[in-house]
Design a protein around this motif. Structure first.
Motif, PDB file in Angstrom:
ATOM      1  N   PRO A  65      24.612  43.686 -10.254  1.00  0.00           N
ATOM      2  CA  PRO A  65      24.098  42.674 -11.191  1.00  0.00           C
ATOM      3  C   PRO A  65      25.018  42.518 -12.405  1.00  0.00           C
ATOM      4  CG  PRO A  65      22.361  44.210 -10.560  1.00  0.00           C
ATOM      5  CD  PRO A  65      23.655  44.793 -10.062  1.00  0.00           C
ATOM      6  N   TYR A  95      24.951  42.672 -15.727  1.00  0.00           N
ATOM      7  CA  TYR A  95      24.293  43.046 -16.979  1.00  0.00           C
ATOM      8  C   TYR A  95      25.244  42.690 -18.115  1.00  0.00           C
ATOM      9  CZ  TYR A  95      21.808  46.047 -13.651  1.00  0.00           C
ATOM     10  OH  TYR A  95      21.112  46.520 -12.589  1.00  0.00           O
ATOM     11  N   TYR A 121      22.026  31.162  -9.228  1.00  0.00           N
ATOM     12  CA  TYR A 121      22.826  32.368  -9.456  1.00  0.00           C
ATOM     13  C   TYR A 121      24.303  32.040  -9.328  1.00  0.00           C
ATOM     14  CZ  TYR A 121      23.595  32.868  -4.383  1.00  0.00           C
ATOM     15  OH  TYR A 121      23.980  32.665  -3.088  1.00  0.00           O
ATOM     16  N   ASP A 131      25.220  36.868 -11.504  1.00  0.00           N
ATOM     17  CA  ASP A 131      24.589  36.446 -12.745  1.00  0.00           C
ATOM     18  C   ASP A 131      23.333  35.640 -12.439  1.00  0.00           C
ATOM     19  OD1 ASP A 131      24.162  35.989 -15.398  1.00  0.00           O
ATOM     20  OD2 ASP A 131      25.460  34.217 -15.495  1.00  0.00           O
ATOM     21  N   LEU A 170      18.838  38.903 -15.192  1.00  0.00           N
ATOM     22  CA  LEU A 170      19.803  40.015 -15.230  1.00  0.00           C
ATOM     23  C   LEU A 170      20.614  40.047 -16.517  1.00  0.00           C
ATOM     24  CD1 LEU A 170      21.097  39.916 -11.537  1.00  0.00           C
ATOM     25  CD2 LEU A 170      19.332  41.377 -12.524  1.00  0.00           C
ATOM     26  N   ARG A 180      13.471  40.999 -11.164  1.00  0.00           N
ATOM     27  CA  ARG A 180      14.916  41.092 -11.436  1.00  0.00           C
ATOM     28  C   ARG A 180      15.665  41.599 -10.202  1.00  0.00           C
ATOM     29  NH1 ARG A 180      16.098  44.935 -15.342  1.00  0.00           N
ATOM     30  NH2 ARG A 180      17.986  43.834 -15.937  1.00  0.00           N
ATOM     31  N   PHE A 231      18.048  39.650  -7.375  1.00  0.00           N
ATOM     32  CA  PHE A 231      19.414  40.131  -7.096  1.00  0.00           C
ATOM     33  C   PHE A 231      19.610  40.310  -5.591  1.00  0.00           C
ATOM     34  CE2 PHE A 231      22.105  43.964  -6.385  1.00  0.00           C
ATOM     35  CZ  PHE A 231      23.326  43.398  -6.740  1.00  0.00           C
ATOM     36  N   THR A 254      18.415  48.099  -4.463  1.00  0.00           N
ATOM     37  CA  THR A 254      19.047  47.297  -3.399  1.00  0.00           C
ATOM     38  C   THR A 254      18.380  47.583  -2.057  1.00  0.00           C
ATOM     39  OG1 THR A 254      20.610  49.083  -2.969  1.00  0.00           O
ATOM     40  CG2 THR A 254      21.311  47.411  -4.541  1.00  0.00           C
TER      41      THR A 254
END
Ligand code: ADP
Length: 456
Positions: free
Chosen positions: A24, A26, A53, A71, A76, A90, A94, A119
């Protein structure tokens, strides 16, 4: 996990493979200090909402592998990695974005390797979510770095998942929740943990999934993490006062210890025992203040202590208080300081790790490399990397319980070793510095595992 994902692919690429990392985006320092290019943009549905995204790639390959960041605005784009109320959304977003991006690739990856619960729904999504069905045959590996956190999702939120084959709902479920970690253990082609002993321990206690870990033992294995032996190298480390190798360990460590003791008002002639790490229950930091106090009283101030760490405010305060009360015997640095940690690995005589849980642990491997005798509780990766000096060719101190008594007793053994068994102590230091815990071996083991999936 950051250490593994940041190092493993570099070593895999050096072995002639092509490992890419996706994580991700961040809002961290690393993001702002590096250059990026946009490689993909997409939109996906999560529940009743669409989200956009973007995938960006680090331009210079400075880490030794392609790093991609996903992103997702509003989810995120935060400073902290987790700990938010909407963590479910979140990490689901992802995972969905990653599967969608992968499904747009011209080439299919040979293996997808997922890490921890954030994940963990990817193996399921690839196999059973209709949108990603054509990726269903890609083998997946799931690595458990920490099984305490499983990413539980209430079944009421199952509508957030992309449409999936509802006959397979049982793969998502564990104890009436959607349990991403359990789901990955069921769905991934192989499951690994970051040490052999941690895998054994998870079959006994794994925050509710121990039976599953027993059931899936056939596809599970432990692969010990490595350390970055270029960064953690006392011969080249420019964060320490004096560089040294196994022949010069005595003089080298003495100079570093002098600097450390000077900075923290400690006695260079006494054995120096240090603790470096997060001040949290997992590391048994809560018993540290009492254990240090007790050790100093019982062994008549025969050892000095230095603690570097931050975490639980109660523990931080107790340690600060202790360093005032027992000034000259114990000192603390509350905070995160990488340079100081290097000097401590180099200048200390012993490194204490009484961890309650330690899936692999890096500190003890750094300590070994710097000729600092590890004092560890026999658990997880600590058990796999440290052999007690009472055993044949042992080079560390081990104890069984995260308790004040066990630590105090071990401190006594450390003092005795330092004062009265000098030859053995010197032998141990040179011996441990030559143990190879570099990533090369671990990277090779992962490659073997991936290859076994190709032929299977
Ligand atoms: P965990 O990842 O569970 O915290 P590990 O032993 O796997 O434990 O890794 C901890 C890493 O963080 C080590 O590299 C250690 O040196 C570093 N570290 C932890 N706390 C601090 C601190 N306060 N200052 C500097 N380095 C720290």
């Amino acid at each position: 996990m950051g250490d593994v994902v940041g190092a493993l692919p570099k070593y895999q690429n050096e072995l002639g493979h092509f490992a890419k990392v996706v994580m991700p985006m961040y809002r961290t320092k690393f993001l702002f200090e590096n250059e990026w290019e946009l490689v993909h943009e997409g939109a996906q549905q999560m529940g009743n909402h669409y989200f956009n995204y973007a995938v960006i790639k680090e331009k210079t390959n400075k880490l030794g592998f392609d790093l991609y960041l996903v992103d997702i605005n509003g989810l995120l784009d935060r400073e902290k990695i987790y700990g938010y109320d909407d963590d479910t959304e979140r990490f689901l977003a992802f995972e969905i974005a990653v599967c969608d991006w992968l499904s747009k690739w011209q080439h299919k990856p040979d293996v997808i390797h997922c890490h921890d619960h954030h994940t963990a729904l990817i193996p399921f999504m690839l196999k059973y979510c209709y949108a990603f069905n054509h990726l269903a045959t890609i083998p997946t590996v799931f690595t458990i770095h920490n099984a305490q956190y499983q990413g539980w999702i209430d079944w009421n939120n199952s509508y957030l998942l992309p449409a999936f084959d509802s006959w397979k709902w049982g793969l998502l479920d564990w104890n009436k929740n959607i349990n991403p970690l359990a789901c990955a253990v069921k769905c991934a082609s192989k499951v690994t943990t970051v040490s052999h002993s941690y895998l054994d321990e998870l079959r006994q206690a794994a925050n509710g999934v121990e039976n599953l870990m027993q059931y899936e033992r056939g596809k599970s294995m432990g692969i010990l993490n490595g350390i970055d032996s270029d960064v953690w190298n006392p011969q080249k480390d420019n964060l320490i006062i004096k560089n040294y190798d196994d022949h010069l360990v005595k003089e080298g460590k003495k100079k570093n210890k002098k600097e450390l003791c000077g900075q923290f008002g400690l006695d260079i002639d006494k054995p120096l025992i240090v603790f470096i790490g997060r001040l949290v229950g997992e590391k048994a930091a809560d018993i540290l203040p009492d254990a240090i106090r007790n050790s100093i009283y019982q062994h008549h101030g025969g050892a000095n202590f230095l603690v570097l760490g931050s975490g639980d405010a109660v523990v931080e305060n107790k340690l600060d208080e202790l360093s005032h009360q027992l000034h000259g015997y114990v000192n603390t640095y509350i905070g995160y300081d990488e340079s100081l940690s290097h000097l401590m690995y180099a200048g200390a005589d012993f490194l204490l790790m009484p961890s309650r849980v330690e899936p692999c642990g890096l500190n003890q491997m750094y300590a070994l490399r710097y000729g600092t005798v590890p004092m560890v509780r026999s658990t997880g990766g600590l058990k796999d990397t440290v052999k007690d000096f009472g055993d044949w060719q042992g080079y560390g101190i081990r104890f069984n319980h995260a308790s004040v008594n066990d630590i105090t007793y071990s401190v006594g053994r450390a003092i005795d070793l330092y004062n009265n068994k000098r030859d053995l102590y010197n032998w141990m230091r040179s011996y441990m510095m030559n143990i190879d815990h570099s990533w090369d071996a671990a990277a090779g083991e992962y490659i073997q595992l991936y290859e076994s999936l190709q032929s299977g």
